[in-house]
Design an enzyme around this catalytic site. Structure first.
Site, PDB file in Angstrom:
ATOM      1  NE  ARG A  46      -1.874  26.937  -2.668  1.00  0.00           N
ATOM      2  CZ  ARG A  46      -0.623  25.627  -2.166  1.00  0.00           C
ATOM      3  NH1 ARG A  46      -0.251  25.570  -2.826  1.00  0.00           N
ATOM      4  NH2 ARG A  46      -0.918  25.143  -1.284  1.00  0.00           N
ATOM      5  CE1 TYR A  98      -5.889  49.706 -13.334  1.00  0.00           C
ATOM      6  CE2 TYR A  98      -4.561  47.937 -12.724  1.00  0.00           C
ATOM      7  CZ  TYR A  98      -5.201  49.006 -12.219  1.00  0.00           C
ATOM      8  OH  TYR A  98      -6.521  48.667 -11.035  1.00  0.00           O
ATOM      9  CG  ASP A 170      -1.421  44.193 -20.028  1.00  0.00           C
ATOM     10  OD1 ASP A 170      -2.110  43.848 -20.593  1.00  0.00           O
ATOM     11  OD2 ASP A 170      -0.915  44.827 -18.145  1.00  0.00           O
ATOM     12  CE  LYS A 195      -9.902  46.023 -16.427  1.00  0.00           C
ATOM     13  NZ  LYS A 195      -8.608  45.677 -15.586  1.00  0.00           N
TER      14      LYS A 195
END
Ligand code: P1T
Length: 380
Positions: A46, A98, A170, A195
């Protein structure tokens, strides 16, 4: 190093143990220690994992940052930035976003006492008028999802620097192949790496990249403390995707332009949203801040204005696939109002222009003739 070379070599070294040219997938949750607290830089995945480190170094390299962080999704990356805020802080965000980002801001963080203003960032006076002592973060997508609006990154950065605000971009739609926001004054670049960075519709992933090392440390702490990290196998997939980003983006841009031009001349099509069209209101900003093309995302509406026409078209495509997401090698078609942006209330959608006859295309890297023929038959 130039950009295309960076996609392949940026931050990468052969594996020190074996010379493997691609980093091994270190599929491990934990690492042996010689003595308590004495280890070779890795203790628990992690906090850090070597495969994720290889990806994070590549991310930092292609966005011209000093630190990259890889997350379990694009929304996990956005969520990490919001964790820098406190109740009563205010965020000014682009009005077209989005749907999932809007949902997180309005349904999760608003409940925690953070205030959001959604505004068209092209109206810089309106934007400036919203800034007050509680304002901490400015959030834009450019191009936006799904209306392909642009925001002038340099102009906004000038204001955020003056007012000492964090400015996050973004960069999912443009990718660093077309635009590098950190070089234009942004503080944080965010990606849905699901993406174009991944590029093959086979992974959900997110990324943050910064120039400022202290900011990178704060974000890494929030990520480590709350856990939205990317696993080693998925890190490997995104890293592999990045190696062909420049090749894919070139074709996405070529095909995107062809599709946008085709739709512009089709009698059944009303408006085409693509920043590379000379009559597009954002063309001048696109020319200024995007290099090498205008991307592969194209949205359009129908002359009839009818939702039924959009649905019929989406049921008729054969090479395009009707599906959420974007940025993979295959072409996808989407109905924002019913799919990706359904979480935005109807009146808000109407207000910003996400009408029921709006269709969004993610133009892939197939032969353009096949894509145009598919659009021709589906519109017919
Ligand atoms: O899906 P995820 O990896 O969590 O990324 C969220 C996200 C963030 N920012 C932008 C601009 C996005 O487009 C997305 C995800 N978008 C879709 C799934 C979509 O079809 O629009």
């Amino acid at each position: 190093m130039k950009f295309n070379t960076k996609t392949i070599h940026g931050g990468q070294h052969p594996d020190p143990a074996t010379g493997a040219v691609m980093p091994p997938v270190y599929q491990t949750s934990t690492f042996a220690q010689k003595s308590p607290g004495v280890h070779g830089g890795y203790e628990y995945s992690r906090a850090a994992n070597p495969t994720r480190t290889a990806l994070e170094n590549a991310l930092a390299s292609i966005e011209n940052g000093t630190r990259g962080l890889a997350f379990s999704s694009g929304l996990a990356a956005t969520d990490c930035v919001l964790k820098l805020l406190k109740p009563n802080d205010e965020v000014i965000a682009m009005d077209d976003l989005y749907g999932g980002t809007y949902r997180m801001f309005s349904k999760i963080y608003q409940e925690f006492g953070i205030k959001f203003h959604f505004v068209d960032m092209n109206d810089l006076d309106k934007f400036k008028s919203l800034i007050n002592e509680n304002t901490k973060l400015v959030w834009v997508e450019t191009p936006t999802n799904p209306l392909m609006k642009l925001a002038d990154i340099e102009a906004i950065a000038k204001i955020t620097k003056e007012k000492n605000l964090l400015f996050a971009v973004d960069n999912t739609f443009a990718t660093p192949y077309l635009q590098r926001p950190l070089d234009m004054g942004a503080d944080i670049v965010m990606h849905s790496a699901t993406k174009y960075l991944g590029g093959h519709s086979d992974v959900i992933a997110g990324a943050l990249i910064v120039k400022d090392e202290q900011l990178g440390e704060k974000l890494h702490f929030a990520q480590f403390a709350t856990g939205g990290t990317l696993g080693p196998q998925d890190s490997y997939l995104v890293l592999r995707g990045i190696k062909t980003l420049h090749l894919r983006m070139q074709r996405h841009c070529e095909n995107g332009e062809k599709v946008a031009n085709f739709l512009s001349n089709h009698p059944k099509v009303k408006a085409v949203y693509y920043p590379g069209l000379e009559n597009n209101p954002f063309y001048h900003i696109a020319k200024k801040q995007m290099q090498g093309g205008f991307g592969g995302m194209v949205s359009f509406t129908f002359e009839s204005g009818k939702k039924e026409d959009a649905i019929k078209f989406l049921e008729s495509v054969r090479v395009f696939t009707l599906a959420e997401s974007l940025g993979g090698v295959e072409s996808l078609a989407n109905h924002p109002a019913l799919m990706t942006h359904a979480s935005i209330p109807e009146d808000k959608r109407k207000e910003i222009g996400i009408t029921d006859d709006l269709v969004r295309l993610s133009v892939g890297v197939e032969d353009a003739e096949d894509l145009l023929e598919d659009l021709r038959q589906a519109l017919g």
